[in-house]
Design an enzyme around this catalytic site. Structure first.
Site, PDB file in Angstrom:
ATOM      1  N   ALA A 160      47.128  47.016  47.392  1.00  0.00           N
ATOM      2  CA  ALA A 160      46.632  48.366  47.215  1.00  0.00           C
ATOM      3  C   ALA A 160      47.528  49.440  46.446  1.00  0.00           C
ATOM      4  CB  ALA A 160      46.444  48.841  48.572  1.00  0.00           C
ATOM      5  N   LEU A 161      47.351  49.157  44.968  1.00  0.00           N
ATOM      6  CA  LEU A 161      47.853  50.040  44.144  1.00  0.00           C
ATOM      7  C   LEU A 161      47.166  51.180  43.625  1.00  0.00           C
ATOM      8  CD1 LEU A 161      50.562  50.239  42.449  1.00  0.00           C
ATOM      9  CD2 LEU A 161      49.597  48.821  40.782  1.00  0.00           C
ATOM     10  N   SER A 214      45.044  52.910  35.236  1.00  0.00           N
ATOM     11  CA  SER A 214      46.381  52.449  34.124  1.00  0.00           C
ATOM     12  C   SER A 214      47.413  53.123  34.384  1.00  0.00           C
ATOM     13  CB  SER A 214      45.499  52.732  32.562  1.00  0.00           C
ATOM     14  OG  SER A 214      44.543  51.654  32.304  1.00  0.00           O
ATOM     15  N   TRP A 258      39.189  50.157  44.596  1.00  0.00           N
ATOM     16  CA  TRP A 258      39.130  48.891  43.889  1.00  0.00           C
ATOM     17  C   TRP A 258      39.903  47.882  44.488  1.00  0.00           C
ATOM     18  CZ3 TRP A 258      35.070  50.486  41.280  1.00  0.00           C
ATOM     19  CH2 TRP A 258      35.460  51.774  40.307  1.00  0.00           C
ATOM     20  N   ARG A 274      48.681  38.666  35.917  1.00  0.00           N
ATOM     21  CA  ARG A 274      47.970  38.484  34.738  1.00  0.00           C
ATOM     22  C   ARG A 274      47.846  37.103  34.348  1.00  0.00           C
ATOM     23  NH1 ARG A 274      50.788  44.171  33.065  1.00  0.00           N
ATOM     24  NH2 ARG A 274      49.586  45.611  34.357  1.00  0.00           N
ATOM     25  N   ARG A 302      18.033  20.686  24.384  1.00  0.00           N
ATOM     26  CA  ARG A 302      17.092  21.805  23.696  1.00  0.00           C
ATOM     27  C   ARG A 302      16.710  21.301  22.456  1.00  0.00           C
ATOM     28  NH1 ARG A 302      13.099  25.249  24.845  1.00  0.00           N
ATOM     29  NH2 ARG A 302      13.010  26.961  23.379  1.00  0.00           N
ATOM     30  N   GLN A 348      24.113  23.853  12.129  1.00  0.00           N
ATOM     31  CA  GLN A 348      25.456  24.548  11.951  1.00  0.00           C
ATOM     32  C   GLN A 348      25.561  25.907  12.640  1.00  0.00           C
ATOM     33  OE1 GLN A 348      26.873  24.970   7.863  1.00  0.00           O
ATOM     34  NE2 GLN A 348      28.049  23.352   8.130  1.00  0.00           N
ATOM     35  N   GLU A 385      43.554  44.293  36.716  1.00  0.00           N
ATOM     36  CA  GLU A 385      44.911  43.574  36.633  1.00  0.00           C
ATOM     37  C   GLU A 385      45.541  44.257  35.237  1.00  0.00           C
ATOM     38  OE1 GLU A 385      46.804  40.527  38.370  1.00  0.00           O
ATOM     39  OE2 GLU A 385      45.310  40.623  39.940  1.00  0.00           O
TER      40      GLU A 385
HETATM   41  N1  CAA Z   1      59.047  44.412  35.363  1.00  0.00           N
HETATM   42  C1  CAA Z   1      59.950  45.055  35.889  1.00  0.00           C
HETATM   43  N2  CAA Z   1      60.185  46.794  35.797  1.00  0.00           N
HETATM   44  C2  CAA Z   1      59.197  47.011  34.743  1.00  0.00           C
HETATM   45  C3  CAA Z   1      58.068  46.462  34.372  1.00  0.00           C
HETATM   46  C4  CAA Z   1      58.110  45.222  34.366  1.00  0.00           C
HETATM   47  N3  CAA Z   1      57.153  44.327  33.833  1.00  0.00           N
HETATM   48  N4  CAA Z   1      57.528  47.310  33.501  1.00  0.00           N
HETATM   49  C5  CAA Z   1      57.952  48.590  33.876  1.00  0.00           C
HETATM   50  N5  CAA Z   1      59.073  48.344  34.683  1.00  0.00           N
HETATM   51  C6  CAA Z   1      60.253  49.576  34.968  1.00  0.00           C
HETATM   52  C7  CAA Z   1      60.613  50.142  33.779  1.00  0.00           C
HETATM   53  O1  CAA Z   1      61.902  49.420  33.324  1.00  0.00           O
HETATM   54  C8  CAA Z   1      61.197  51.601  34.577  1.00  0.00           C
HETATM   55  O2  CAA Z   1      62.227  51.243  35.125  1.00  0.00           O
HETATM   56  P1  CAA Z   1      63.610  52.672  34.888  1.00  0.00           P
HETATM   57  O3  CAA Z   1      62.942  53.482  36.048  1.00  0.00           O
HETATM   58  O4  CAA Z   1      64.570  51.677  35.688  1.00  0.00           O
HETATM   59  O5  CAA Z   1      63.629  53.217  33.707  1.00  0.00           O
HETATM   60  C9  CAA Z   1      59.967  51.883  35.521  1.00  0.00           C
HETATM   61  O6  CAA Z   1      59.303  50.308  35.548  1.00  0.00           O
HETATM   62  C10 CAA Z   1      58.943  52.583  34.872  1.00  0.00           C
HETATM   63  O7  CAA Z   1      58.548  52.146  33.906  1.00  0.00           O
HETATM   64  P2  CAA Z   1      57.567  52.844  32.556  1.00  0.00           P
HETATM   65  O8  CAA Z   1      58.240  54.103  32.339  1.00  0.00           O
HETATM   66  O9  CAA Z   1      57.322  51.956  31.529  1.00  0.00           O
HETATM   67  O10 CAA Z   1      56.036  53.443  33.304  1.00  0.00           O
HETATM   68  P3  CAA Z   1      54.688  53.605  32.679  1.00  0.00           P
HETATM   69  O11 CAA Z   1      54.240  54.675  33.761  1.00  0.00           O
HETATM   70  O12 CAA Z   1      54.979  54.125  31.346  1.00  0.00           O
HETATM   71  O13 CAA Z   1      54.085  52.469  33.101  1.00  0.00           O
HETATM   72  C11 CAA Z   1      52.457  50.399  32.249  1.00  0.00           C
HETATM   73  C12 CAA Z   1      53.886  51.234  32.124  1.00  0.00           C
HETATM   74  C13 CAA Z   1      52.803  49.284  31.600  1.00  0.00           C
HETATM   75  C14 CAA Z   1      51.331  51.263  31.393  1.00  0.00           C
HETATM   76  C15 CAA Z   1      52.073  50.294  33.707  1.00  0.00           C
HETATM   77  O14 CAA Z   1      51.835  51.431  34.219  1.00  0.00           O
HETATM   78  C16 CAA Z   1      50.788  49.290  34.061  1.00  0.00           C
HETATM   79  O15 CAA Z   1      51.064  48.074  33.929  1.00  0.00           O
HETATM   80  N6  CAA Z   1      49.605  49.891  34.152  1.00  0.00           N
HETATM   81  C17 CAA Z   1      48.447  49.219  34.371  1.00  0.00           C
HETATM   82  C18 CAA Z   1      48.302  49.052  35.985  1.00  0.00           C
HETATM   83  C19 CAA Z   1      47.586  47.865  36.554  1.00  0.00           C
HETATM   84  O16 CAA Z   1      47.621  46.591  35.685  1.00  0.00           O
HETATM   85  N7  CAA Z   1      47.037  47.920  37.346  1.00  0.00           N
HETATM   86  C20 CAA Z   1      46.023  46.986  38.044  1.00  0.00           C
HETATM   87  C21 CAA Z   1      45.665  47.096  39.493  1.00  0.00           C
HETATM   88  S1  CAA Z   1      45.891  45.598  40.583  1.00  0.00           S
HETATM   89  C22 CAA Z   1      44.539  44.740  40.494  1.00  0.00           C
HETATM   90  O17 CAA Z   1      43.712  44.838  39.639  1.00  0.00           O
HETATM   91  C23 CAA Z   1      44.481  43.671  41.296  1.00  0.00           C
HETATM   92  C24 CAA Z   1      43.069  43.198  41.396  1.00  0.00           C
HETATM   93  O18 CAA Z   1      42.549  43.719  42.455  1.00  0.00           O
HETATM   94  C25 CAA Z   1      42.221  42.141  40.663  1.00  0.00           C
END
Ligand code: CAA
Length: 377
Positions: free
Chosen positions: A123-124, A131, A155, A241, A266, A277, A361
């Site tokens: 639950a994110l 995003s 979602w 992912r 078919r 082709q 995701e």
């Molecule tokens: N691994 C570890 N740490 C990470 C990381 C990773 N992959 N990506 C970022 N971080 C860390 C950064 O290093 C940073 O750390 P510090 O505080 O120490 O500096 C911190 O996290 C914040 O990072 P950003 O400043 O880069 O954060 P941002 O707000 O700019 O976000 C983003 C980056 C990539 C856009 C991210 O927000 C993102 O992935 N967004 C998409 C969200 C998503 O995928 N949602 C899916 C919902 S779940 C779902 O869909 C499941 C389902 O039901 C099917």
């Protein structure tokens, strides 16, 4: 470079394929039509170790690694994409609790792998934070002995059938650094599950909003460190992912197989349409793109399994595989002509099911952000 599967990987792949052929594919169209959650199939997944493919044996998992997990996802997704996403999110939840949880919290992993929990939920996202999860509004206020969670989630896959929810909430200041992560059990006071979304595809999977209204959780429900929630989410999503890339590949493999069969059966202009082709090129592009997607995905999976950095490669796999899979399913409908637009042929469902893979995701656009950031670092 090694491209052969290990014995364990081949065994997991075979196990998933047998279940898919025996129990999943035969009911997939009906599950879709009736928008019915596949509870019985999820119980079978648990029995076969497929809800914790990359979870340690001591926690009830198959301990078979990420490559095996990816292969299993592909097999289940070929048969039913809804069952596959249910499996994907449950595996992701089991893995994140395994990695960041205390010994007491590991009990939830055991309950997932044993089937007692049925599924897990992640639950994110929120109505105003998809995003950009760092902008979420749900809060967890510290009180005597624990925290009180208030807010809305959107979602939530498996939300109506989850035994445990991994929930993100704000415990500190604004932005991603103010978030923490909690484990909330099904039935917690103040947690309500909203009406299922009326979706374009994946109609047999559960997607619901959640409301937390003064939900108390004890201190022991905090997963990882206070304020460390965002990184936990990102790390879990990196692995997730790979799962969604695998799901997309599975759906598209099924669509391509349907298209090849149809092209052979078919007849038009006095011969099978596969002789033309125009049809051959669609099939050939699909085969080549799917193999490329598979290699990208298994590379990311094997890097994760080896403990190497894999975030950028997981995003590359996800964006390429899900976009390729959409093209493959679209072509499969094209090969079927008007018949492909009806429920008489599975490609109609496959095209609806594959659509979401470039959205959840992390959208394709977010994957490109992750890839480019790494390039420009
Ligand atoms: N691994 C570890 N740490 C990470 C990381 C990773 N992959 N990506 C970022 N971080 C860390 C950064 O290093 C940073 O750390 P510090 O505080 O120490 O500096 C911190 O996290 C914040 O990072 P950003 O400043 O880069 O954060 P941002 O707000 O700019 O976000 C983003 C980056 C990539 C856009 C991210 O927000 C993102 O992935 N967004 C998409 C969200 C998503 O995928 N949602 C899916 C919902 S779940 C779902 O869909 C499941 C389902 O039901 C099917």
């Amino acid at each position: 470079m090694q491209l052969e599967l290990t014995e364990t990987q081949a065994l997991i792949q075979r196990t998933a394929r047998e279940l898919a052929d025996r129990a999943v594919r035969p009911v997939a169209a009906a599950l879709d039509r009736e928008a019915r959650f596949p509870s019985e199939l999820v119980a079978e997944l648990a029995e076969l170790g497929l809800l914790g493919v990359n979870v340690r044996a001591e926690l009830g998992g198959a301990e078979a690694g990420t490559v095996a997990y990816s292969l299993a996802m592909m097999e289940i997704a070929k048969a039913c994409a809804s069952t596959a996403v249910t499996m994907a999110v449950t595996n992701m939840v089991a893995e994140v609790i395994q990695r960041f949880g205390t010994e007491a919290q590991h009990e939830h992993v055991r309950r997932i792998t044993s089937g007692e929990h049925l599924t897990g939920a992640f639950a994110l996202s929120e109505p105003g934070a998809g995003s950009d999860p760092g902008a979420m509004l749900t809060t967890a206020r510290e009180v005597d002995g624990g925290y009180v969670i208030d807010g809305q989630k959107q979602w939530i896959t498996n939300g109506a059938y989850a035994g445990v929810f991994v929930v993100w909430a704000r415990t500190g200041g604004p932005g991603p650094r103010g978030l923490s992560c909690f484990l909330v059990e099904k039935g917690a006071a103040g947690l309500s599950v909203g009406a299922p979304e009326d979706k374009h595809g994946l109609r047999a999977s559960s997607t619901v909003p959640l409301t937390f209204d003064g939900t108390f959780v004890p201190k022991s429900a905090l997963l990882g460190e206070l304020g460390g929630g965002f990184k936990i989410a990102m790390m879990a999503l990196d692995g997730g992912r790979i799962g969604i890339a695998s799901q997309a590949i599975g759906i598209a493999e099924e669509a391509l197989a349907c298209a090849v069969r149809y092209a052979q059966d078919r007849r038009q202009f006095g011969q099978p349409i596969g002789n033309f082709q125009a049809i051959q090129w669609m099939l050939a592009d699909s085969r080549a793109e799917l193999d490329a997607a598979r290699l990208l995905t298994l590379r990311a999976a094997s890097e994760k399994e080896a403990g190497l950095p894999f975030s950028q490669h997981a995003s590359m796999a996800k964006v390429f595989a899900t976009e390729a899979a959409n093209r493959v399913c679209n072509r499969a409908v094209q090969v079927h002509g008007g018949y492909g637009y009806t429920r008489e042929f599975p490609v109609e469902r496959l095209l609806r099911d594959v659509r979401v893979t470039t959205l959840y995701e992390g959208t394709s656009q977010i994957q490109r952000v992750v890839i480019a950031r790494e390039l420009l670092r």
